[in-house]
Enzyme design. Sequence first.
Site, PDB file in Angstrom:
ATOM      1  N   CYS A 253       0.820  -1.205   0.000  1.00 11.54           N
ATOM      2  CA  CYS A 253       0.000   0.000   0.000  1.00 11.54           C
ATOM      3  C   CYS A 253       0.862   1.265   0.000  1.00 11.54           C
ATOM      4  O   CYS A 253       1.481   1.586  -1.004  1.00 11.54           O
ATOM      5  CB  CYS A 253      -0.981  -0.044   1.167  1.00 11.54           C
ATOM      6  SG  CYS A 253      -2.425   1.016   0.906  1.00 11.54           S
ATOM      7  N   PHE A 254       0.950   1.992   1.114  1.00 18.53           N
ATOM      8  CA  PHE A 254       1.813   3.167   1.165  1.00 18.53           C
ATOM      9  C   PHE A 254       3.254   2.759   0.851  1.00 18.53           C
ATOM     10  O   PHE A 254       3.992   3.487   0.193  1.00 18.53           O
ATOM     11  CB  PHE A 254       1.724   3.804   2.556  1.00 18.53           C
ATOM     12  CG  PHE A 254       2.080   5.273   2.589  1.00 18.53           C
ATOM     13  CD1 PHE A 254       1.227   6.221   2.069  1.00 18.53           C
ATOM     14  CD2 PHE A 254       3.272   5.699   3.162  1.00 18.53           C
ATOM     15  CE1 PHE A 254       1.540   7.572   2.112  1.00 18.53           C
ATOM     16  CE2 PHE A 254       3.597   7.035   3.216  1.00 18.53           C
ATOM     17  CZ  PHE A 254       2.722   7.985   2.688  1.00 18.53           C
TER      18      PHE A 254
ATOM     19  N   HIS B 270      -3.719  -5.067   0.157  1.00 20.56           N
ATOM     20  CA  HIS B 270      -3.438  -5.556   1.514  1.00 20.56           C
ATOM     21  C   HIS B 270      -3.478  -7.083   1.556  1.00 20.56           C
ATOM     22  O   HIS B 270      -4.544  -7.675   1.758  1.00 20.56           O
ATOM     23  CB  HIS B 270      -4.459  -4.995   2.506  1.00 20.56           C
ATOM     24  CG  HIS B 270      -4.320  -3.540   2.765  1.00 20.56           C
ATOM     25  ND1 HIS B 270      -4.102  -3.012   4.016  1.00 20.56           N
ATOM     26  CD2 HIS B 270      -4.349  -2.483   1.928  1.00 20.56           C
ATOM     27  CE1 HIS B 270      -4.016  -1.682   3.935  1.00 20.56           C
ATOM     28  NE2 HIS B 270      -4.178  -1.350   2.669  1.00 20.56           N
TER      29      HIS B 270
ATOM     30  N   GLU C 275      -2.503  -9.120   3.824  1.00 24.77           N
ATOM     31  CA  GLU C 275      -2.785  -9.725   5.134  1.00 24.77           C
ATOM     32  C   GLU C 275      -4.284  -9.927   5.327  1.00 24.77           C
ATOM     33  O   GLU C 275      -4.716 -10.880   5.954  1.00 24.77           O
ATOM     34  CB  GLU C 275      -2.195  -8.870   6.260  1.00 24.77           C
ATOM     35  CG  GLU C 275      -3.014  -7.679   6.693  1.00 24.77           C
ATOM     36  CD  GLU C 275      -3.113  -6.608   5.628  1.00 24.77           C
ATOM     37  OE1 GLU C 275      -4.112  -5.875   5.609  1.00 24.77           O
ATOM     38  OE2 GLU C 275      -2.179  -6.493   4.815  1.00 24.77           O
TER      39      GLU C 275
END
Length: 380
Positions: free
Chosen positions: A264-265, A354, A356
């Site tokens: 992500c970031f 993401h 996870e």
Amino acid sequence: MTTSTRGAEKVPAVLVLEDGRIFRGRAYGAVGETFGEAVFSTGMTGYQETLTDPSYHRQVVVMTAPHVGNTGVNDEDPESAKIWVAGYVVRDPARIPSNWRSRRSLDEELRNQGVVGISGIDTRALTRHLRESGAMRVGIFSGNALPDEGTMLAEVRQAPEMKGANLSEEVATKETYVVPAIGEKRFTVAAVDLGIKGMTPHRMAERGIEVHVLPATATAEDVYAVNPDGVFFSNGPGDPATADGPVAVMQAVLERKTPLFGICFGNQILGRALGFGTYKLKYGHRGINQPVQDRTTGKVEVTAHNHGFAVDAPLDKVSDTPYGRAEVSHVCLNDNVVEGLQLLDQPAFSVQYHPEAAAGPHDAAYLFDRFVSLMEAERA
């Protein structure tokens, strides 16, 4: 943000967008006022993980699923120690939660944490408006003595914008902490916390990784002080164009060719470190049902997203960077947004979504195994 935790079931509430569009409903959660960026999430479940995701800092989340709160709130599923959303918008909140793990209602949890929300509005119309006009600033006002519409609109337009916002330090840990490996320890990873979710180090711990979670302000010296086998850069809120510190740290990691993984970031940080630009999406990707293609295998994955910015990298060619050749490894099938990067000449890769995914889906869990494989190869 000003709030009250008194009962809100029949208290009037108003949602005001910066372009002047107004929706009227009932207070949900705390009573008061709040401001942020209006975004929508397409997930039909996983609202507890959404609320506690630090990446949602300063955002007012609109749920496209009409019925929210069915399973209440438990003490096992939060991704962090608090709710991070600036406000919450639902159409039809559950009157009675029903789940064997539920400890309290969602409305009660929002009130307890002072999160101002609104219910009883046409969230489908609001979502269509945001898709057409783009994410924008918003205010939610509730109480029996509401300001006039002109005053509310003026307050919304004075709120800070997401573009140019440097927020990772506001949500990241202030002190380093360690998540021990589950079972036999195989590797040590330094994880730079830009807004990390609790499930992320857990997924690594499941694979025998001892994770040292470092503050967003960590330097390259801090990273290598833990003698890592690999380095991880987490998800987080804000504009990646402001993250000069993490970009410099990542470039130091790339110089040393340490196995590197970002999500992500962290994907946007890798893009900047390689010399690519970033830009703000019209309305972003949020939810747990976004289709992404892994271009290295051709496989299509259903993935969990939360991002309003993206990397500006070419989809049709391999790029030369200061750290070797790089290519776009994953792409969103809805709009061709870059969803992953990988270096071809050293062990570094990232994805925009993401993997996870505590609330699901789990199509992308293999990416943690890919990170382990890079560390195994480097050790060998």
